[in-house]
Design an enzyme around this catalytic site. Structure first.
Site, short mmCIF file in Angstrom:
data_model
loop_
_atom_site.label_atom_id
_atom_site.label_comp_id
_atom_site.label_asym_id
_atom_site.label_seq_id
_atom_site.Cartn_x
_atom_site.Cartn_y
_atom_site.Cartn_z
N LEU A 144 -21.45 5.11 39.32
CA LEU A 144 -21.41 3.85 40.06
C LEU A 144 -20.30 3.86 41.11
O LEU A 144 -20.41 3.19 42.13
CB LEU A 144 -21.19 2.67 39.11
CG LEU A 144 -22.26 2.41 38.07
CD1 LEU A 144 -21.82 1.32 37.11
CD2 LEU A 144 -23.58 2.05 38.74
N GLY A 145 -19.23 4.57 40.82
CA GLY A 145 -18.11 4.60 41.75
C GLY A 145 -17.06 5.59 41.29
O GLY A 145 -17.08 6.07 40.17
N VAL B 96 -16.63 5.81 37.38
CA VAL B 96 -17.33 4.76 36.65
C VAL B 96 -18.81 5.11 36.59
O VAL B 96 -19.41 5.46 37.61
CB VAL B 96 -17.13 3.38 37.31
CG1 VAL B 96 -17.86 2.30 36.53
CG2 VAL B 96 -15.65 3.06 37.42
N GLY C 265 -12.72 6.58 41.81
CA GLY C 265 -11.39 6.26 42.32
C GLY C 265 -10.51 7.49 42.27
O GLY C 265 -10.98 8.60 42.02
N ALA C 266 -9.22 7.30 42.47
CA ALA C 266 -8.27 8.41 42.49
C ALA C 266 -8.16 9.10 41.13
O ALA C 266 -8.01 10.31 41.06
CB ALA C 266 -6.90 7.91 42.94
N ASP D 21 -3.86 -4.32 43.92
CA ASP D 21 -4.83 -3.50 44.62
C ASP D 21 -6.09 -4.30 44.97
O ASP D 21 -7.20 -3.84 44.76
CB ASP D 21 -5.19 -2.28 43.75
CG ASP D 21 -5.84 -1.16 44.56
OD1 ASP D 21 -5.70 -1.14 45.80
OD2 ASP D 21 -6.49 -0.30 43.93
N LYS E 166 -15.81 3.35 32.52
CA LYS E 166 -14.81 3.97 33.38
C LYS E 166 -14.12 5.08 32.60
O LYS E 166 -13.43 4.84 31.61
CB LYS E 166 -13.78 2.93 33.83
CG LYS E 166 -12.73 3.47 34.76
CD LYS E 166 -11.80 2.36 35.22
CE LYS E 166 -10.77 2.83 36.20
NZ LYS E 166 -9.92 1.72 36.67
#
Length: 162
Positions: free
Chosen positions: A14-15, A22, A17-18, A132, A38
């Site tokens: 789904l996504g 996810v 990040g650093a 953030d 996640k």
């Protein structure tokens, strides 16, 4: 093992990040409920700090404009967080995609985000500063209600701190 099965081997991303990715999952034990899983990518000090920050900050919250943490895994090298699934994805996709939302919908999303931040800053038992806020960290549920997510670098403040 249950989360590996729920995500079909962590297949549907789904996504990213650093420090984490996810995935979409379906919980068989909860009548096929969709979840967002996640998974922290590697076990480094920053990941452990992000994991602890996220569990300690969002684990104690409950507000309609925050994504709800449903559970987590902290076994050996595994650091996994399980959240409710947001069917309309990221605010960034809505704002910068092909179809533009109406000004009425944009206003509702902005107000929902503000309500979530007000709750974190003023109404929580311990004040939480998200650190953030950006369109990629605002998710949208079935009704396009804004839900703040990704508390990986959130800061917990004492009552007398500013």
């Amino acid at each position: 093992m249950e989360l590996k099965v729920a995500t079909n081997g962590f297949m549907e991303e789904l996504g990213r990040g650093a420090f984490a990715t996810v995935f979409k999952g379906i919980l068989a034990s909860d009548d096929g409920k969709c979840v967002a899983v996640k998974r922290l990518d590697t076990m480094v000090r920053e990941n452990d700090l992000e994991f602890r920050a996220e569990v300690s900050s969002i684990g104690r919250t409950n507000h309609r404009n925050l994504v709800q943490l449903l559970g987590f895994c902290n076994e050996g090298q595994h650091r996994i967080l399980v959240y409710e699934f947001m069917s309309n994805g990221f605010l960034a996709s809505l704002l910068f995609g092909d179809s533009r939302p109406s000004w009425y919908r944009r206003r509702d999303i902005a107000l929902g985000t503000a309500r979530g931040l007000f709750y974190l800053h003023e109404q929580c038992s311990s004040q939480i500063i998200h650190c953030d806020i950006k369109p990629q960290n605002i998710l949208l549920d079935d009704s396009f209600t804004a839900r703040i997510a990704d508390f990986g670098i959130a800061k917990l403040l004492k009552i007398d701190q500013t």
